[in-house]
Design a protein around this motif. Structure first.
Motif, PDB file in Angstrom:
ATOM      1  N   GLY A 100     -61.501   7.497  40.692  1.00 11.16           N
ATOM      2  CA  GLY A 100     -59.897   7.707  40.363  1.00 11.16           C
ATOM      3  C   GLY A 100     -59.367   6.386  40.457  1.00 11.16           C
ATOM      4  O   GLY A 100     -59.599   5.529  41.198  1.00 11.16           O
ATOM      5  N   ASN A 101     -58.090   6.523  39.685  1.00  8.27           N
ATOM      6  CA  ASN A 101     -57.497   5.106  39.643  1.00  8.27           C
ATOM      7  C   ASN A 101     -56.704   4.981  41.082  1.00  8.27           C
ATOM      8  O   ASN A 101     -56.536   6.046  41.747  1.00  8.27           O
ATOM      9  N   ILE A 102     -56.469   3.757  41.527  1.00  8.49           N
ATOM     10  CA  ILE A 102     -55.953   3.410  42.827  1.00  8.49           C
ATOM     11  C   ILE A 102     -54.657   4.130  43.319  1.00  8.49           C
ATOM     12  O   ILE A 102     -54.327   4.327  44.183  1.00  8.49           O
ATOM     13  N   MET A 103     -53.843   4.106  42.084  1.00  8.10           N
ATOM     14  CA  MET A 103     -52.353   4.724  42.440  1.00  8.10           C
ATOM     15  C   MET A 103     -52.578   6.149  42.719  1.00  8.10           C
ATOM     16  O   MET A 103     -51.855   6.689  43.846  1.00  8.10           O
ATOM     17  N   LYS A 104     -53.379   6.929  42.491  1.00  8.67           N
ATOM     18  CA  LYS A 104     -53.509   8.464  42.679  1.00  8.67           C
ATOM     19  C   LYS A 104     -53.968   8.566  43.998  1.00  8.67           C
ATOM     20  O   LYS A 104     -53.483   9.171  45.010  1.00  8.67           O
ATOM     21  N   LYS A 105     -54.697   7.621  44.404  1.00 11.12           N
ATOM     22  CA  LYS A 105     -55.530   7.461  45.752  1.00 11.12           C
ATOM     23  C   LYS A 105     -54.308   7.405  46.753  1.00 11.12           C
ATOM     24  O   LYS A 105     -54.460   7.737  48.030  1.00 11.12           O
ATOM     25  N   LEU A 106     -53.526   6.358  46.540  1.00  9.29           N
ATOM     26  CA  LEU A 106     -52.428   6.002  47.390  1.00  9.29           C
ATOM     27  C   LEU A 106     -51.630   7.058  47.681  1.00  9.29           C
ATOM     28  O   LEU A 106     -51.207   7.676  48.594  1.00  9.29           O
ATOM     29  N   LEU A 107     -51.194   7.774  46.369  1.00 14.00           N
ATOM     30  CA  LEU A 107     -50.489   9.103  46.567  1.00 14.00           C
ATOM     31  C   LEU A 107     -51.131   9.986  47.405  1.00 14.00           C
ATOM     32  O   LEU A 107     -50.295  10.751  48.357  1.00 14.00           O
ATOM     33  N   ASN A 108     -52.320  10.434  47.301  1.00 12.84           N
ATOM     34  CA  ASN A 108     -53.017  11.266  47.993  1.00 12.84           C
ATOM     35  C   ASN A 108     -53.071  11.077  49.360  1.00 12.84           C
ATOM     36  O   ASN A 108     -52.767  12.033  50.295  1.00 12.84           O
ATOM     37  N   LEU A 109     -53.105   9.793  49.788  1.00  9.55           N
ATOM     38  CA  LEU A 109     -53.172   9.443  51.250  1.00  9.55           C
ATOM     39  C   LEU A 109     -51.729   9.374  51.972  1.00  9.55           C
ATOM     40  O   LEU A 109     -51.675   9.873  52.946  1.00  9.55           O
ATOM     41  N   SER A 110     -50.723   9.292  51.185  1.00 12.36           N
ATOM     42  CA  SER A 110     -49.407   9.316  51.570  1.00 12.36           C
ATOM     43  C   SER A 110     -49.027  10.669  52.000  1.00 12.36           C
ATOM     44  O   SER A 110     -48.435  11.068  52.605  1.00 12.36           O
ATOM     45  N   ILE A 111     -49.529  11.715  51.106  1.00 16.27           N
ATOM     46  CA  ILE A 111     -49.279  13.011  51.079  1.00 16.27           C
ATOM     47  C   ILE A 111     -50.090  13.917  52.237  1.00 16.27           C
ATOM     48  O   ILE A 111     -49.461  14.494  52.851  1.00 16.27           O
ATOM     49  N   LEU A 112     -51.177  13.212  52.718  1.00 18.65           N
ATOM     50  CA  LEU A 112     -52.064  13.551  53.631  1.00 18.65           C
ATOM     51  C   LEU A 112     -51.473  12.932  54.961  1.00 18.65           C
ATOM     52  O   LEU A 112     -51.248  13.879  55.912  1.00 18.65           O
ATOM     53  N   ILE A 113     -51.054  11.742  54.996  1.00 17.20           N
ATOM     54  CA  ILE A 113     -50.588  11.122  56.289  1.00 17.20           C
ATOM     55  C   ILE A 113     -49.083  11.994  56.758  1.00 17.20           C
ATOM     56  O   ILE A 113     -48.819  11.970  57.739  1.00 17.20           O
ATOM     57  N   SER A 114     -48.259  12.197  55.712  1.00 13.13           N
ATOM     58  CA  SER A 114     -46.902  12.740  55.950  1.00 13.13           C
ATOM     59  C   SER A 114     -46.981  13.965  56.959  1.00 13.13           C
ATOM     60  O   SER A 114     -46.326  13.901  57.949  1.00 13.13           O
ATOM     61  N   PRO A 115     -47.751  15.129  56.407  1.00 14.65           N
ATOM     62  CA  PRO A 115     -47.697  16.363  57.444  1.00 14.65           C
ATOM     63  C   PRO A 115     -48.505  16.163  58.757  1.00 14.65           C
ATOM     64  O   PRO A 115     -48.210  16.548  59.696  1.00 14.65           O
ATOM     65  N   LEU A 116     -49.584  15.257  58.543  1.00 17.68           N
ATOM     66  CA  LEU A 116     -50.347  15.208  59.663  1.00 17.68           C
ATOM     67  C   LEU A 116     -49.663  14.302  60.822  1.00 17.68           C
ATOM     68  O   LEU A 116     -49.748  14.627  61.865  1.00 17.68           O
ATOM     69  N   SER A 117     -48.869  13.473  60.502  1.00 16.21           N
ATOM     70  CA  SER A 117     -47.954  12.488  61.435  1.00 16.21           C
ATOM     71  C   SER A 117     -46.962  13.672  62.088  1.00 16.21           C
ATOM     72  O   SER A 117     -46.847  13.323  63.383  1.00 16.21           O
ATOM     73  N   VAL A 118     -46.419  14.372  61.200  1.00 17.02           N
ATOM     74  CA  VAL A 118     -45.410  15.017  61.883  1.00 17.02           C
ATOM     75  C   VAL A 118     -45.977  16.112  62.736  1.00 17.02           C
ATOM     76  O   VAL A 118     -45.379  16.489  63.858  1.00 17.02           O
ATOM     77  N   ILE A 119     -47.096  16.703  62.517  1.00 13.94           N
ATOM     78  CA  ILE A 119     -47.688  17.780  63.314  1.00 13.94           C
ATOM     79  C   ILE A 119     -48.093  17.083  64.423  1.00 13.94           C
ATOM     80  O   ILE A 119     -48.091  17.465  65.719  1.00 13.94           O
ATOM     81  N   TRP A 120     -48.818  15.924  64.462  1.00 12.68           N
ATOM     82  CA  TRP A 120     -48.963  15.233  65.753  1.00 12.68           C
ATOM     83  C   TRP A 120     -47.994  14.783  66.468  1.00 12.68           C
ATOM     84  O   TRP A 120     -48.146  14.859  67.667  1.00 12.68           O
ATOM     85  N   ASP A 121     -46.932  14.444  65.932  1.00 10.75           N
ATOM     86  CA  ASP A 121     -45.539  14.213  66.894  1.00 10.75           C
ATOM     87  C   ASP A 121     -45.173  15.327  67.388  1.00 10.75           C
ATOM     88  O   ASP A 121     -44.849  15.268  68.750  1.00 10.75           O
ATOM     89  N   ILE A 122     -45.247  16.424  66.686  1.00  7.11           N
ATOM     90  CA  ILE A 122     -44.761  17.670  67.509  1.00  7.11           C
ATOM     91  C   ILE A 122     -45.593  18.157  68.565  1.00  7.11           C
ATOM     92  O   ILE A 122     -45.258  18.563  69.558  1.00  7.11           O
ATOM     93  N   ALA A 123     -47.052  17.944  68.330  1.00 11.45           N
ATOM     94  CA  ALA A 123     -48.027  18.297  69.385  1.00 11.45           C
ATOM     95  C   ALA A 123     -48.036  17.467  70.529  1.00 11.45           C
ATOM     96  O   ALA A 123     -48.159  17.928  71.712  1.00 11.45           O
ATOM     97  N   THR A 124     -47.269  16.185  70.577  1.00 15.67           N
ATOM     98  CA  THR A 124     -47.196  15.305  71.725  1.00 15.67           C
ATOM     99  C   THR A 124     -46.163  15.206  72.362  1.00 15.67           C
ATOM    100  O   THR A 124     -45.745  14.458  72.951  1.00 15.67           O
TER     101      THR A 124
END
Length: 221
Positions: A100-124
């Motif tokens: 797949g094109n790299i732009m789509k992969k960048l969007l997917n990674l950013s969408i993945l990082i967003s909730p995971l970082s917030v959840i990690w922050d809350i958990a710590t």
């Protein structure tokens, strides 16, 4: 040459099933080249490296769990190590899977990082580092990367219209943090919002007619 007795179809290549009915092909013993050559992806060409990475992440997780079990001074700290290893593996798989094109992969990674970082922050203990630094810096990086890639590849505006919409959305999310006064450190969010508005304005000024035509086409206006 291979032959499907059900469809009466001659099939070239190394497949064992008929592409139409999935019936097992009969083989007359003569070799025939593949019509469509196999295109190697990163997952195929660097399979051993990926397996080593997976084994390393599993090893780190196992050692962390065992140490947490033997020395239970801070209960369940190993859960963060396991979650971190899982995040690394998921991010790598998203980055290399398919062609797949790299732009789509960048969007997917950013969408993945967003909730995971917030959840990690809350958990710590919710120190707000996720909304102060991780989210705005991630969005800012993706916005700049998409803009640079689109210019280097000379991609027509209508082809990355959806990414322009995400540019604006990425800028609005830190703006919400600023408006609600959730940030402890405001500069990264200010930079993200400013960059989003500048990039979107630039695309609107220089590619406005093309964007307008593409919106009409997509929305059937």
């Amino acid at each position: 040459m291979k032959f499907c007795t059900r469809c009466g179809l001659s099939v070239t290549g190394s497949g064992s099933k008929c592409p139409l009915c999935q019936h097992t092909l009969s083989d007359d013993g003569e070799e025939s080249p593949d019509v469509f050559p196999r295109i190697e992806t990163i997952a195929h060409t660097h399979g051993m490296l990926l397996r080593c990475l997976l084994f390393g992440l599993i090893s780190v997780s196992i050692v962390a769990v065992m140490l947490d079990w033997v020395f239970p001074d801070k209960p369940f700290w190993s859960g963060f190590a396991v979650a971190g290893a899982a995040c690394v593996w998921i991010s790598v798989r998203i980055a290399i899977t398919g062609r797949g094109n790299i732009m789509k992969k960048l969007l997917n990674l950013s969408i993945l990082i967003s909730p995971l970082s917030v959840i990690w922050d809350i958990a710590t203990g919710w120190h707000r580092w996720s909304i102060d630094f991780v989210l705005p810096c991630t969005y800012l990086t993706v916005m700049l990367a998409i803009t640079v890639i689109s210019r280097i590849t000379r991609m027509p505006a209508e082809r990355y219209l959806i990414y322009l919409i995400f540019l604006l959305l990425f800028g609005l999310i830190p703006a919400i943090f600023l408006a609600a006064e959730w940030n402890g450190v405001r500069l990264p969010s200010f930079l993200c919002v400013t960059c989003s508005l500048l990039l979107f304005s630039a695309h609107l000024v220089f590619d406005g007619p093309k964007m307008k035509g593409e919106l009409r086409r997509r929305l059937h206006l």
